[in-house]
Write an enzyme that holds these catalytic residues in place. Structure first.
Site, PDB file in Angstrom:
ATOM      1  N   ARG A 179       0.421  -6.513   4.830  1.00  0.00           N
ATOM      2  CA  ARG A 179       1.745  -6.330   5.415  1.00  0.00           C
ATOM      3  C   ARG A 179       1.883  -4.970   6.095  1.00  0.00           C
ATOM      4  O   ARG A 179       2.544  -4.848   7.131  1.00  0.00           O
ATOM      5  CB  ARG A 179       2.817  -6.477   4.342  1.00  0.00           C
ATOM      6  CG  ARG A 179       4.160  -6.482   5.012  1.00  0.00           C
ATOM      7  CD  ARG A 179       5.310  -6.778   4.111  1.00  0.00           C
ATOM      8  NE  ARG A 179       6.516  -6.456   4.876  1.00  0.00           N
ATOM      9  CZ  ARG A 179       7.624  -6.047   4.340  1.00  0.00           C
ATOM     10  NH1 ARG A 179       7.704  -5.912   3.043  1.00  0.00           N
ATOM     11  NH2 ARG A 179       8.646  -5.773   5.090  1.00  0.00           N
ATOM     12  N   PHE A 236     -10.039   3.589  -6.401  1.00  0.00           N
ATOM     13  CA  PHE A 236      -9.168   2.603  -5.763  1.00  0.00           C
ATOM     14  C   PHE A 236      -9.974   1.375  -5.350  1.00  0.00           C
ATOM     15  O   PHE A 236      -9.588   0.231  -5.613  1.00  0.00           O
ATOM     16  CB  PHE A 236      -8.486   3.230  -4.541  1.00  0.00           C
ATOM     17  CG  PHE A 236      -7.585   2.280  -3.795  1.00  0.00           C
ATOM     18  CD1 PHE A 236      -6.376   1.881  -4.346  1.00  0.00           C
ATOM     19  CD2 PHE A 236      -7.946   1.782  -2.552  1.00  0.00           C
ATOM     20  CE1 PHE A 236      -5.545   1.000  -3.665  1.00  0.00           C
ATOM     21  CE2 PHE A 236      -7.119   0.901  -1.870  1.00  0.00           C
ATOM     22  CZ  PHE A 236      -5.914   0.509  -2.423  1.00  0.00           C
ATOM     23  N   ASP A 279      -1.053   5.104  -6.939  1.00  0.00           N
ATOM     24  CA  ASP A 279      -0.316   3.875  -6.708  1.00  0.00           C
ATOM     25  C   ASP A 279      -0.539   2.972  -7.912  1.00  0.00           C
ATOM     26  O   ASP A 279      -1.178   3.355  -8.890  1.00  0.00           O
ATOM     27  CB  ASP A 279      -0.795   3.195  -5.419  1.00  0.00           C
ATOM     28  CG  ASP A 279      -2.287   2.941  -5.459  1.00  0.00           C
ATOM     29  OD1 ASP A 279      -2.806   2.592  -6.532  1.00  0.00           O
ATOM     30  OD2 ASP A 279      -2.966   3.115  -4.436  1.00  0.00           O
ATOM     31  N   LYS A 330       3.879  10.019  -3.807  1.00  0.00           N
ATOM     32  CA  LYS A 330       2.743   9.179  -3.423  1.00  0.00           C
ATOM     33  C   LYS A 330       2.445   9.281  -1.925  1.00  0.00           C
ATOM     34  O   LYS A 330       1.299   9.472  -1.511  1.00  0.00           O
ATOM     35  CB  LYS A 330       3.034   7.727  -3.814  1.00  0.00           C
ATOM     36  CG  LYS A 330       2.304   6.646  -3.057  1.00  0.00           C
ATOM     37  CD  LYS A 330       0.814   6.630  -3.337  1.00  0.00           C
ATOM     38  CE  LYS A 330       0.161   5.350  -2.799  1.00  0.00           C
ATOM     39  NZ  LYS A 330       0.256   5.184  -1.360  1.00  0.00           N
ATOM     40  N   ARG A 336      12.691   0.317   5.429  1.00  0.00           N
ATOM     41  CA  ARG A 336      11.929   1.471   5.894  1.00  0.00           C
ATOM     42  C   ARG A 336      12.324   1.897   7.294  1.00  0.00           C
ATOM     43  O   ARG A 336      12.000   3.011   7.734  1.00  0.00           O
ATOM     44  CB  ARG A 336      10.436   1.160   5.862  1.00  0.00           C
ATOM     45  CG  ARG A 336       9.938   0.673   4.503  1.00  0.00           C
ATOM     46  CD  ARG A 336       8.594  -0.009   4.630  1.00  0.00           C
ATOM     47  NE  ARG A 336       8.197  -0.686   3.395  1.00  0.00           N
ATOM     48  CZ  ARG A 336       8.615  -1.895   3.048  1.00  0.00           C
ATOM     49  NH1 ARG A 336       9.448  -2.563   3.842  1.00  0.00           N
ATOM     50  NH2 ARG A 336       8.230  -2.430   1.919  1.00  0.00           N
ATOM     51  N   PRO A 363      -3.506  10.523  -4.740  1.00  0.00           N
ATOM     52  CA  PRO A 363      -2.382   9.577  -4.643  1.00  0.00           C
ATOM     53  C   PRO A 363      -2.440   8.547  -5.764  1.00  0.00           C
ATOM     54  O   PRO A 363      -3.499   7.975  -6.023  1.00  0.00           O
ATOM     55  CB  PRO A 363      -2.600   8.886  -3.284  1.00  0.00           C
ATOM     56  CG  PRO A 363      -3.528   9.789  -2.526  1.00  0.00           C
ATOM     57  CD  PRO A 363      -4.354  10.489  -3.541  1.00  0.00           C
TER      58      PRO A 363
END
Length: 304
Positions: free
Chosen positions: A121, A296, A237, A218, A169, A235
């Site tokens: 997205r 990640f 998440d 973040k 946003r 970062p």
DNA sequence: GTCCAACCTGTATC
DNA sequence: AGATACAGGTTGG
């Protein structure tokens, strides 16, 4: 303009571009296409050389080296973060993954859009914003779009931005674009600060008003790591939080583990974010950001 | 300092 | 089929 680059240090173009640090690179017919520095660049890795074709003389071998941080001696970085079996596995699995050096405005805007979303997205949102507001670029008979400049997005209407699928946003992006355009945020000044100061500055409030709406810890960490050379930024998440709980429970206190336990919807508050951040940064050291990127990838590949 | 609901929207899952 | 959950978080109370 066509050129090749000798790499001479571990590098995997594929892992690097698929690691979710940049959202606009596309693989077509074995070549990676990206829009950088107002032009189009296509790249292909053949062993330890990089074949490049660009639409502009500004995108030359020095630019590409800089963009992919090929000056960084990855071996040294990796040996400095190799603290345990988990990170060793991640490094082995994704060997050659590098942090890249993105353009600052695009990086800030992109990660602003990334909140509470997922990679497909995010790509769609960024793509839509570029298609609607970016300058057209021609390359090999195909039209591409540059990432729109701050002044363009600052003057866009919120409803036109919403039409790009940005949702809540949209007003954030307009606000941040205006802050950048009006010079309320100065990237060159920010780059002179050390990591902690720069992060403060990004999330800061000025006279009770946020300078960069939508930029929390973040997003700030992503921007600093991917476009400001702050290699210690880590970062956090949802994926990283889960991976840290899974592989490094000993680093966290029991209360934290309980709070972040899998199954429960993980929401990391500002206080917890800072605590976890400071723990993992002191564990991994000055290149913690590289550890984050490898972890990640490990988390997304099913972890261990 | 802390907690919490609300926030756009696309996609997956039941 | 229609509802619900959840996704690379942040804001304002």
């Amino acid at each position: 303009m066509e050129f090749t680059i000798g790499i001479g240090s571990p590098f995997s173009l594929e892992y690097t571009l698929e690691s979710g640090q940049a959202f606009r690179w596309q693989n077509k017919g074995g070549w990676w296409y990206g829009i950088v520095s107002g032009g189009v660049l296509k790249v292909k890795q053949e062993g330890d050389t990089l074949r490049c074709v660009s639409s502009s003389d500004l995108i030359d071998s020095a630019f590409v080296r800089r963009y992919f941080r090929l000056d960084v001696e990855l071996e040294k970085v990796l040996s400095s973060i190799m603290k345990d079996d988990t990170i060793a596995l991640a490094v082995q699995k994704f060997y050659g993954l590098r942090l890249i050096r993105q353009e600052r405005w695009e990086c800030l805007a992109s990660f602003l859009l990334a909140t509470n979303s997922n990679i497909p997205r995010i790509k769609k949102m960024v793509q839509a914003v570029c298609a609607r507001f970016g300058e057209p670029l021609q390359f090999e008979g195909t039209e591409y779009r540059a990432f729109p400049k701050p002044e363009v997005l600052a003057e866009a209407t919120v409803s036109d931005l919403r039409a790009c699928g940005l949702g809540y946003r949209a007003p954030f992006l307009k606000h941040v674009a205006a802050s950048v355009e009006e010079g309320r945020v100065d990237f060159s000044e920010l780059s002179l600060l050390d990591y902690e100061e720069a992060r403060e500055a990004l999330v800061e409030e000025l006279r009770g008003e946020k300078l960069l709406l939508g930029v929390g810890p973040k997003v700030a960490d992503c921007v600093l790591l991917y476009s400001f050379d702050k290699d210690e930024a880590f970062p956090i998440d949802i994926w990283i939080a889960r991976q840290v709980v899974r592989s490094y429970p000993k680093l966290l206190d029991p209360g934290m583990i309980l709070k972040l336990a899998p199954k429960r919807r993980v929401k990391i508050g500002r206080g917890d974010y800072d605590r976890i951040s400071s723990i993992v940064r002191s564990y991994f050291g000055p290149y913690a950001g590289y550890a984050q990127q490898y972890l990640f990838m490990l988390a997304r590949s099913g972890g261990s």
